[in-house]
Write a protein that holds these residues in place. Sequence first.
Motif, PDB file in Angstrom:
ATOM      1  N   ASN A  40     -12.211  63.361 139.854  1.00 17.29           N
ATOM      2  CA  ASN A  40     -12.926  62.810 139.279  1.00 17.29           C
ATOM      3  C   ASN A  40     -12.841  61.592 139.544  1.00 17.29           C
ATOM      4  N   PRO A  41     -13.413  60.267 139.215  1.00 21.27           N
ATOM      5  CA  PRO A  41     -13.119  58.912 139.314  1.00 21.27           C
ATOM      6  C   PRO A  41     -11.970  58.712 139.030  1.00 21.27           C
ATOM      7  N   THR A  84      -2.452  48.297 129.900  1.00 24.14           N
ATOM      8  CA  THR A  84      -4.079  48.604 129.794  1.00 24.14           C
ATOM      9  C   THR A  84      -4.816  48.867 131.375  1.00 24.14           C
ATOM     10  N   THR A  85      -4.282  48.821 132.144  1.00 27.25           N
ATOM     11  CA  THR A  85      -5.284  49.470 133.333  1.00 27.25           C
ATOM     12  C   THR A  85      -5.616  50.940 132.745  1.00 27.25           C
ATOM     13  N   PHE A  86      -4.445  51.594 132.753  1.00 25.90           N
ATOM     14  CA  PHE A  86      -3.829  52.980 132.799  1.00 25.90           C
ATOM     15  C   PHE A  86      -5.260  53.092 131.526  1.00 25.90           C
ATOM     16  N   HIS A  87      -5.295  52.606 130.483  1.00 25.17           N
ATOM     17  CA  HIS A  87      -6.335  53.142 129.411  1.00 25.17           C
ATOM     18  C   HIS A  87      -7.853  52.879 129.821  1.00 25.17           C
ATOM     19  N   ILE A  88      -7.858  51.281 130.700  1.00 27.96           N
ATOM     20  CA  ILE A  88      -9.404  50.901 130.804  1.00 27.96           C
ATOM     21  C   ILE A  88     -10.068  52.387 132.015  1.00 27.96           C
ATOM     22  N   VAL A  89      -9.197  52.683 132.455  1.00 26.51           N
ATOM     23  CA  VAL A  89      -9.595  53.607 133.864  1.00 26.51           C
ATOM     24  C   VAL A  89      -9.565  55.234 133.445  1.00 26.51           C
ATOM     25  N   LEU A  90      -8.870  55.081 132.761  1.00 21.69           N
ATOM     26  CA  LEU A  90      -9.175  56.707 131.691  1.00 21.69           C
ATOM     27  C   LEU A  90      -9.864  57.067 130.971  1.00 21.69           C
ATOM     28  N   GLU A 100     -13.529  57.405 128.704  1.00 23.71           N
ATOM     29  CA  GLU A 100     -15.272  57.952 129.647  1.00 23.71           C
ATOM     30  C   GLU A 100     -16.045  56.439 129.166  1.00 23.71           C
ATOM     31  N   GLU A 101     -15.486  55.974 128.676  1.00 23.96           N
ATOM     32  CA  GLU A 101     -17.568  55.013 128.391  1.00 23.96           C
ATOM     33  C   GLU A 101     -16.663  53.688 129.605  1.00 23.96           C
ATOM     34  N   GLU A 136     -17.064  48.963 136.452  1.00 20.36           N
ATOM     35  CA  GLU A 136     -15.611  48.571 136.042  1.00 20.36           C
ATOM     36  C   GLU A 136     -14.090  48.946 136.106  1.00 20.36           C
ATOM     37  N   ARG A 137     -14.143  50.348 136.488  1.00 25.44           N
ATOM     38  CA  ARG A 137     -13.843  51.500 136.791  1.00 25.44           C
ATOM     39  C   ARG A 137     -12.749  51.011 137.957  1.00 25.44           C
TER      40      ARG A 137
END
Length: 191
Positions: free
Chosen positions: A120-121, A167-173, A175-176, A181-182
């Motif tokens: 999934n994305p 920071t990036t890993f948290h954002i792309v992982l 659900e919200e 943005e991802r």
Amino acid sequence: MNKDKTIEPEVIAQQIELHSREILPGSKTPKEEHEYTLAEYVDVKTGKTDIMPKEIIERYLTEILTQIKLALDVVWYEGIGQKRHGIKPVDAVKGLFVIAHDECATAASLLEPYHDASLNPKHRASKKVINTYMERIEPHREKLFKSKSTKNGAIKAFVRETLDFITTFHIVLSEETSKKERASQRRNYCG
């Protein structure tokens, strides 16, 4: 072992427990008939090798993020905040490197059997972010481990890169995070 050469379940459990105590994180285990990736398992009922469902992989990815964040906390508390455990700040950063490298290598291995189109994305973006981070920290390894001070450029670059990665890993992982943005975060980090 009994006379018909079958191994009792208790013996198997004891062997697994002993074996798990002997293996250090990041060490190689002896390979048997088939070399498995971390995402593979043998189905007990059918005896066939399969890969874990993506839902299980997500839990591992979250745990990897947590482990790196905890190691970064040690750097913060030992280097900048109160010295709680008497660890030299430079050694805390070296420990962070080892943990971050091993955890990301684990994540890369978990995601390896999956073709990008099957993910999934957020998992696809996570895979790219992890691989980019691994490529970026590797050049700092030698200088980082020779460092005697946190003022060394390799140490500063590695910690900065790790903060950007978390920071990036948290954002792309998350659900919200929206699809747009991802994708934007992944592009900004991975190029």
